[in-house]
Motif scaffolding. Structure first.
Motif, PDB file in Angstrom:
ATOM      1  N   GLY A  15       0.711  -1.295   0.006  1.00  0.00           N
ATOM      2  CA  GLY A  15       0.006  -0.124   0.065  1.00  0.00           C
ATOM      3  C   GLY A  15       0.775   1.324  -0.091  1.00  0.00           C
ATOM      4  N   GLY A  16       2.225   1.289   0.299  1.00  0.00           N
ATOM      5  CA  GLY A  16       3.140   2.272   0.209  1.00  0.00           C
ATOM      6  C   GLY A  16       3.435   2.737  -1.046  1.00  0.00           C
ATOM      7  N   SER A  17       4.172   3.647  -1.205  1.00  0.00           N
ATOM      8  CA  SER A  17       4.539   4.637  -2.439  1.00  0.00           C
ATOM      9  C   SER A  17       6.099   4.644  -2.698  1.00  0.00           C
ATOM     10  CB  SER A  17       4.047   5.607  -2.612  1.00  0.00           C
ATOM     11  OG  SER A  17       2.480   5.716  -2.546  1.00  0.00           O
ATOM     12  N   LEU A  18       6.646   4.583  -3.626  1.00  0.00           N
ATOM     13  CA  LEU A  18       7.986   5.118  -3.858  1.00  0.00           C
ATOM     14  C   LEU A  18       8.145   5.724  -5.270  1.00  0.00           C
ATOM     15  CD1 LEU A  18      10.035   1.596  -3.333  1.00  0.00           C
ATOM     16  CD2 LEU A  18      10.183   3.867  -1.875  1.00  0.00           C
ATOM     17  N   PHE A  68       0.769   3.069 -11.087  1.00  0.00           N
ATOM     18  CA  PHE A  68       2.287   3.860 -11.445  1.00  0.00           C
ATOM     19  C   PHE A  68       2.157   4.981 -12.477  1.00  0.00           C
ATOM     20  CE2 PHE A  68       5.084  -0.116 -10.805  1.00  0.00           C
ATOM     21  CZ  PHE A  68       4.363  -0.316  -9.638  1.00  0.00           C
ATOM     22  N   THR A  69       2.952   5.809 -12.463  1.00  0.00           N
ATOM     23  CA  THR A  69       2.818   7.176 -13.151  1.00  0.00           C
ATOM     24  C   THR A  69       4.334   7.273 -13.853  1.00  0.00           C
ATOM     25  OG1 THR A  69       0.826   8.124 -12.280  1.00  0.00           O
ATOM     26  CG2 THR A  69       2.398   9.404 -13.574  1.00  0.00           C
ATOM     27  N   ILE A  70       4.338   7.462 -15.123  1.00  0.00           N
ATOM     28  CA  ILE A  70       5.978   7.830 -15.558  1.00  0.00           C
ATOM     29  C   ILE A  70       5.848   9.246 -16.146  1.00  0.00           C
ATOM     30  CG2 ILE A  70       5.168   6.767 -18.085  1.00  0.00           C
ATOM     31  CD1 ILE A  70       8.181   5.799 -18.182  1.00  0.00           C
ATOM     32  N   ASN A  85       0.342   2.776  -4.183  1.00  0.00           N
ATOM     33  CA  ASN A  85      -0.681   1.237  -3.932  1.00  0.00           C
ATOM     34  C   ASN A  85       0.428   0.052  -4.249  1.00  0.00           C
ATOM     35  OD1 ASN A  85      -2.559  -0.302  -2.943  1.00  0.00           O
ATOM     36  ND2 ASN A  85      -3.779  -0.274  -4.793  1.00  0.00           N
ATOM     37  N   LEU A  86       1.624   0.096  -3.857  1.00  0.00           N
ATOM     38  CA  LEU A  86       2.558  -0.989  -3.995  1.00  0.00           C
ATOM     39  C   LEU A  86       2.060  -2.279  -3.387  1.00  0.00           C
ATOM     40  CD1 LEU A  86       5.697   0.836  -3.727  1.00  0.00           C
ATOM     41  CD2 LEU A  86       5.013  -0.590  -5.646  1.00  0.00           C
ATOM     42  N   VAL A 126      13.302  -2.801  -5.292  1.00  0.00           N
ATOM     43  CA  VAL A 126      11.984  -2.431  -5.038  1.00  0.00           C
ATOM     44  C   VAL A 126      11.487  -3.777  -4.081  1.00  0.00           C
ATOM     45  CG1 VAL A 126       9.710  -1.681  -5.325  1.00  0.00           C
ATOM     46  CG2 VAL A 126      11.686  -0.594  -6.377  1.00  0.00           C
ATOM     47  N   THR A 127      11.448  -3.576  -2.905  1.00  0.00           N
ATOM     48  CA  THR A 127      10.802  -4.547  -2.141  1.00  0.00           C
ATOM     49  C   THR A 127       9.713  -4.189  -1.387  1.00  0.00           C
ATOM     50  OG1 THR A 127      12.979  -5.621  -1.604  1.00  0.00           O
ATOM     51  CG2 THR A 127      11.411  -6.377  -0.137  1.00  0.00           C
ATOM     52  N   VAL A 128       8.505  -5.001  -1.496  1.00  0.00           N
ATOM     53  CA  VAL A 128       7.300  -4.537  -1.082  1.00  0.00           C
ATOM     54  C   VAL A 128       6.873  -5.686  -0.033  1.00  0.00           C
ATOM     55  CG1 VAL A 128       4.660  -3.919  -1.293  1.00  0.00           C
ATOM     56  CG2 VAL A 128       6.503  -3.376  -3.123  1.00  0.00           C
ATOM     57  N   SER A 129       6.774  -5.406   1.240  1.00  0.00           N
ATOM     58  CA  SER A 129       6.235  -6.396   2.395  1.00  0.00           C
ATOM     59  C   SER A 129       5.139  -6.483   2.514  1.00  0.00           C
ATOM     60  CB  SER A 129       7.041  -6.083   3.595  1.00  0.00           C
ATOM     61  OG  SER A 129       6.804  -4.774   4.134  1.00  0.00           O
ATOM     62  N   SER A 130       4.292  -7.598   2.758  1.00  0.00           N
ATOM     63  CA  SER A 130       2.864  -7.588   3.083  1.00  0.00           C
ATOM     64  C   SER A 130       2.594  -7.493   4.566  1.00  0.00           C
ATOM     65  CB  SER A 130       2.506  -9.047   2.546  1.00  0.00           C
ATOM     66  OG  SER A 130       3.047 -10.137   3.440  1.00  0.00           O
TER      67      SER A 130
END
Length: 130
Positions: A15-18, A68-70, A85-86, A126-130
């Motif tokens: 749910g986070g952002s980068l 995502f937005t480029i 919303n990762l 990029v690491t997204v943890s649950s």
């Protein structure tokens, strides 16, 4: 040949952002497509998004569309990938790459088109943890 350097990767919760950055250097290059790819161990590299730098026209993979937005900052020779919303399945090494349009401002990134991208960065995790 253009040199590319990615930054902005890290570890976030679901749910986070980068925001990833791709800075291009190297005088005289004529590449007009910039794309982001991602790869996980044992899997092929997949395109995520691309931008035609002349018009700013973006294209997204279905799996990231709406999240995502480029974008680009021409003054800074930088292309960004804002990731919101990762999800854990977004975990990968992310690479930026540049190449030439196949025509009409098209910057495809499907597997059959990877060859149009001739300059690649070193990648950022990029690491997204649950």
């Amino acid at each position: 040949q253009v040199q590319l350097e990615e930054s902005g990767g890290g570890t976030v919760q679901s749910g986070g952002s980068l925001r990833l950055s791709c800075v291009a250097s190297g005088l005289g290059h004529s590449d007009d497509c910039v794309a982001w790819f991602r790869q996980t161990p044992g899997k092929e590299r997949d395109g995520v998004a691309s931008i035609y730098t002349i018009s700013g026209r973006p294209v997204y993979a279905a799996s990231v569309r709406g999240r995502f937005t480029i974008s680009q900052d021409n003054a800074e020779n930088t292309v960004y990938l804002q990731m919101n919303n990762l999800k854990p399945e977004d975990t990968a090494i992310y690479y930026c790459a540049t190449g030439r349009t196949i025509g009409a401002g098209e910057c495809p990134f499907g597997r059959t088109w990877h060859g149009i991208y001739t300059s690649w960065g070193q990648g950022t995790q990029v690491t997204v943890s649950s």
